[in-house]
Design an enzyme around this catalytic site. Structure first.
Site, PDB file in Angstrom:
ATOM      1  N   GLU A  67     -12.984 -18.500  71.082  1.00 42.78           N
ATOM      2  CA  GLU A  67     -12.258 -19.253  69.936  1.00 42.78           C
ATOM      3  C   GLU A  67     -10.743 -18.176  70.510  1.00 42.78           C
ATOM      4  O   GLU A  67     -10.415 -17.213  70.431  1.00 42.78           O
ATOM      5  CB  GLU A  67     -12.468 -19.042  68.866  1.00 42.78           C
ATOM      6  CG  GLU A  67     -13.689 -19.794  68.382  1.00 42.78           C
ATOM      7  CD  GLU A  67     -14.253 -19.845  66.815  1.00 42.78           C
ATOM      8  OE1 GLU A  67     -14.902 -20.793  66.647  1.00 42.78           O
ATOM      9  OE2 GLU A  67     -14.358 -19.184  66.425  1.00 42.78           O
ATOM     10  N   CYS A  80      -3.737 -16.310  68.895  1.00 40.66           N
ATOM     11  CA  CYS A  80      -4.680 -15.444  68.320  1.00 40.66           C
ATOM     12  C   CYS A  80      -5.976 -14.859  69.138  1.00 40.66           C
ATOM     13  O   CYS A  80      -6.612 -16.478  69.425  1.00 40.66           O
ATOM     14  CB  CYS A  80      -5.128 -15.020  67.421  1.00 40.66           C
ATOM     15  SG  CYS A  80      -5.817 -13.939  67.104  1.00 40.66           S
ATOM     16  N   CYS A  87     -18.843  -8.492  70.308  1.00 40.56           N
ATOM     17  CA  CYS A  87     -18.144  -7.032  70.288  1.00 40.56           C
ATOM     18  C   CYS A  87     -19.407  -6.283  70.509  1.00 40.56           C
ATOM     19  O   CYS A  87     -20.530  -6.132  69.825  1.00 40.56           O
ATOM     20  CB  CYS A  87     -17.239  -6.573  69.279  1.00 40.56           C
ATOM     21  SG  CYS A  87     -16.041  -5.511  69.288  1.00 40.56           S
ATOM     22  N   CYS A  91     -17.927  -2.976  63.133  1.00 43.11           N
ATOM     23  CA  CYS A  91     -17.281  -2.594  61.958  1.00 43.11           C
ATOM     24  C   CYS A  91     -17.367  -3.497  60.816  1.00 43.11           C
ATOM     25  O   CYS A  91     -17.865  -4.567  61.308  1.00 43.11           O
ATOM     26  CB  CYS A  91     -15.322  -3.376  62.267  1.00 43.11           C
ATOM     27  SG  CYS A  91     -15.102  -2.260  63.079  1.00 43.11           S
ATOM     28  N   CYS A  94     -16.236  -7.266  59.300  1.00 47.15           N
ATOM     29  CA  CYS A  94     -15.962  -8.315  60.830  1.00 47.15           C
ATOM     30  C   CYS A  94     -17.128  -8.933  60.936  1.00 47.15           C
ATOM     31  O   CYS A  94     -18.221  -7.840  61.552  1.00 47.15           O
ATOM     32  CB  CYS A  94     -15.130  -7.499  62.005  1.00 47.15           C
ATOM     33  SG  CYS A  94     -14.800  -8.503  63.312  1.00 47.15           S
ATOM     34  N   CYS A 316      -8.420 -14.339  60.049  1.00 46.05           N
ATOM     35  CA  CYS A 316      -8.958 -12.334  61.502  1.00 46.05           C
ATOM     36  C   CYS A 316     -10.299 -12.483  60.206  1.00 46.05           C
ATOM     37  O   CYS A 316     -10.833 -11.997  59.782  1.00 46.05           O
ATOM     38  CB  CYS A 316      -8.499 -11.214  60.627  1.00 46.05           C
ATOM     39  SG  CYS A 316      -6.843 -11.459  60.719  1.00 46.05           S
TER      40      CYS A 316
HETATM   41  N1  SAH Z   1     -10.911  -5.505  67.583  1.00 44.67           N
HETATM   42  C1  SAH Z   1      -9.212  -5.747  67.715  1.00 44.67           C
HETATM   43  C2  SAH Z   1      -9.024  -6.658  67.731  1.00 44.67           C
HETATM   44  C3  SAH Z   1     -10.162  -8.024  67.343  1.00 44.67           C
HETATM   45  S1  SAH Z   1      -9.567  -7.651  64.827  1.00 44.67           S
HETATM   46  C4  SAH Z   1      -9.603  -4.567  66.628  1.00 44.67           C
HETATM   47  O1  SAH Z   1     -10.524  -4.347  65.810  1.00 44.67           O
HETATM   48  O2  SAH Z   1      -8.485  -4.295  66.202  1.00 44.67           O
HETATM   49  C5  SAH Z   1      -8.330  -8.081  64.525  1.00 44.67           C
HETATM   50  C6  SAH Z   1      -7.638  -7.512  63.119  1.00 44.67           C
HETATM   51  O3  SAH Z   1      -8.320  -8.469  62.132  1.00 44.67           O
HETATM   52  C7  SAH Z   1      -8.307  -6.218  63.005  1.00 44.67           C
HETATM   53  O4  SAH Z   1      -7.303  -5.501  62.484  1.00 44.67           O
HETATM   54  C8  SAH Z   1      -9.596  -6.160  62.328  1.00 44.67           C
HETATM   55  O5  SAH Z   1      -9.664  -5.465  61.533  1.00 44.67           O
HETATM   56  C9  SAH Z   1      -9.348  -7.324  61.320  1.00 44.67           C
HETATM   57  N2  SAH Z   1     -10.153  -7.737  60.517  1.00 44.67           N
HETATM   58  C10 SAH Z   1     -11.841  -8.078  61.248  1.00 44.67           C
HETATM   59  N3  SAH Z   1     -12.934  -8.792  59.919  1.00 44.67           N
HETATM   60  C11 SAH Z   1     -11.937  -8.907  59.061  1.00 44.67           C
HETATM   61  C12 SAH Z   1     -11.967  -9.568  58.002  1.00 44.67           C
HETATM   62  N4  SAH Z   1     -13.130 -10.028  57.824  1.00 44.67           N
HETATM   63  N5  SAH Z   1     -11.154  -9.778  57.004  1.00 44.67           N
HETATM   64  C13 SAH Z   1      -9.558  -9.435  57.845  1.00 44.67           C
HETATM   65  N6  SAH Z   1      -9.210  -8.773  58.789  1.00 44.67           N
HETATM   66  C14 SAH Z   1     -10.312  -8.575  59.862  1.00 44.67           C
HETATM   67 FE1  SF4 Z   2     -14.957  -5.378  67.110  1.00 47.25          FE
HETATM   68 FE2  SF4 Z   2     -13.960  -6.817  64.765  1.00 47.25          FE
HETATM   69 FE3  SF4 Z   2     -14.815  -4.212  64.612  1.00 47.25          FE
HETATM   70 FE4  SF4 Z   2     -12.836  -5.529  65.929  1.00 47.25          FE
HETATM   71  S1  SF4 Z   2     -12.725  -5.267  63.911  1.00 47.25           S
HETATM   72  S2  SF4 Z   2     -13.638  -4.092  67.391  1.00 47.25           S
HETATM   73  S3  SF4 Z   2     -13.697  -7.250  66.370  1.00 47.25           S
HETATM   74  S4  SF4 Z   2     -15.901  -4.984  66.027  1.00 47.25           S
END
Ligand code: SAH
Ligand code: SF4
Length: 340
Positions: A67, A80, A87, A91, A94, A316
């Site tokens: 996406e 974006c 991935c 995290c 996420c 995000c």
């Molecule tokens: N993998 C990279 C980039 C993708 S995520 C990273 O982790 O930085 C982009 C941003 O969205 C990151 O800061 C991530 O921590 C945040 N993010 C992920 N899940 C989220 C959620 N459910 N609500 C708000 N931010 C989130």
């Molecule tokens: Fe992967 Fe989501 Fe963690 Fe970014 S925030 S490194 S996309 S698991």
């Protein structure tokens, strides 16, 4: 000379038909059309949010779906972009992190996201005035520093003034903290950097952003301090997702400000975007404001990122979830029909 003209047609003008490249010799156009294609990733769906955010689900091969999201604002338009399907990291907050890595995206698939969006927004030529896409952030699905070479090559096309013409100062790579690749990214790509910090103590960050067990906060911040070219005009963005009762205390806010004291930094507080089954809730608005006040008083302007495109699951950390859910429910519907 010919390579330059081709490059200009493809990336500045978005031309998809060799025959229309009229400043190239006719026989050359015919020959190259037999050998090359200028196809884009296929658009499976396009959704438009009530706030104007757009999300496209793209496909380049069976199962390779990703996406890309366009976020219009008054003074800019940000795309974006995804770097991986799924991935390898997980995290906890996420949704992408609940999906296994399918594979890294290629430079064509990464730069192709900008091209598809430019097509859909009628945003060619890349060098035009009043462009709609002015900024690119690598904040879609995936950890871009685990797909270093492909992301670097795609961003070189994005940053090239005779290519997609988004300057390096307007490209931001977001990482969860792949520390050894940070200096290399600075040397080889030199874009702006964002760090997904999300916690100020290792015990908690170990849980929220498990890559912290490998490279803890101190090592991460040391790599940030050494990032090339930092100044008040070129700051690192620290992203901090607001999780109710988990990382949102005033003591956390004070520690955040203390940790970042000598790094040219911006702080971005991101209200947690929920997804089905997520083990967290977003902090209360009053608490986000109190936390934001501490950050504000330390000299960081407008630290809270307003959520965009939530109604189409484009915010995000929500990417891909809707399409997977949709597919699952349409598969269920199909199998129910089959068994009826
Ligand atoms: N993998 C990279 C980039 C993708 S995520 C990273 O982790 O930085 C982009 C941003 O969205 C990151 O800061 C991530 O921590 C945040 N993010 C992920 N899940 C989220 C959620 N459910 N609500 C708000 N931010 C989130
Ligand atoms: Fe992967 Fe989501 Fe963690 Fe970014 S925030 S490194 S996309 S698991």
């Amino acid at each position: 000379m010919r390579a330059r003209q081709l490059w200009n047609w493809i990336y500045v003008h978005g031309q998809r038909d060799f025959a229309a490249m009229t400043n190239l010799a006719k026989d050359f156009r015919a020959r190259i059309a037999e050998q090359m294609t200028l196809a884009r990733p296929e658009i499976l769906t396009q959704q438009v949010s009530e706030d104007g955010t757009r999300k496209w689900l793209l496909r380049t091969a069976p199962g390779i779906e990703f996406e890309t999201v366009f976020i219009p604002e008054e003074d800019r338009g940000t795309l974006c972009v995804s770097s991986q399907v799924g991935c390898t990291l997980s995290c906890r907050f996420c949704h992408t992190g609940t999906q296994k890595l399918v594979r890294n995206l290629t430079p064509f698939e990464i730069a192709g996201q900008v091209m598809v969006a430019r097509d859909a927004l009628s945003d060619w030529p890349s060098t035009g005035e009043n462009r709609r896409i002015t900024n690119v952030v690598m904040m879609g699905m995936g950890e871009p520093l685990y797909n270093f070479d492909n992301v670097r090559d795609a961003m070189a096309i994005a940053a090239d003034g005779e290519g997609l013409s988004v300057s390096r100062r307007r490209i931001t790579l977001s990482t969860s903290g792949v520390v050894p690749e940070i200096p290399r990214w600075g040397d080889e790509a030199g874009t702006m950097l964002a760090i997904s910090l999300h916690a100020v103590r290792d015990e908690l960050r170990d849980q929220l952003v498990p890559i912290n067990k490998k490279w803890p906060i101190k090592e991460l911040l040391d790599a940030c301090r050494a990032y090339p070219g930092l100044s008040n005009a070129k700051r690192i963005t620290f992203e901090y997702v607001m999780l109710k009762g988990v990382n949102d205390s005033i003591a956390d806010a004070k520690e955040l400000v203390r940790l970042l004291a000598r790094i040219p930094a911006k702080i971005n507080l991101i209200p947690f975007n929920p997804w089905p089954g997520a083990p967290f809730e977003c902090s209360d608005w009053v608490q986000i404001e109190k936390f934001g006040d501490v950050v504000n008083r330390a000299g960081y302007a407008s630290p809270v990122r307003s959520p965009r495109g939530r109604d189409i699951m484009a915010a995000c950390g929500q990417l891909k979830s809707a399409s997977i859910k949709q597919r699952a429910s349409s598969m269920r519907a199909a199998s129910e029909q089959g068994s009826a």
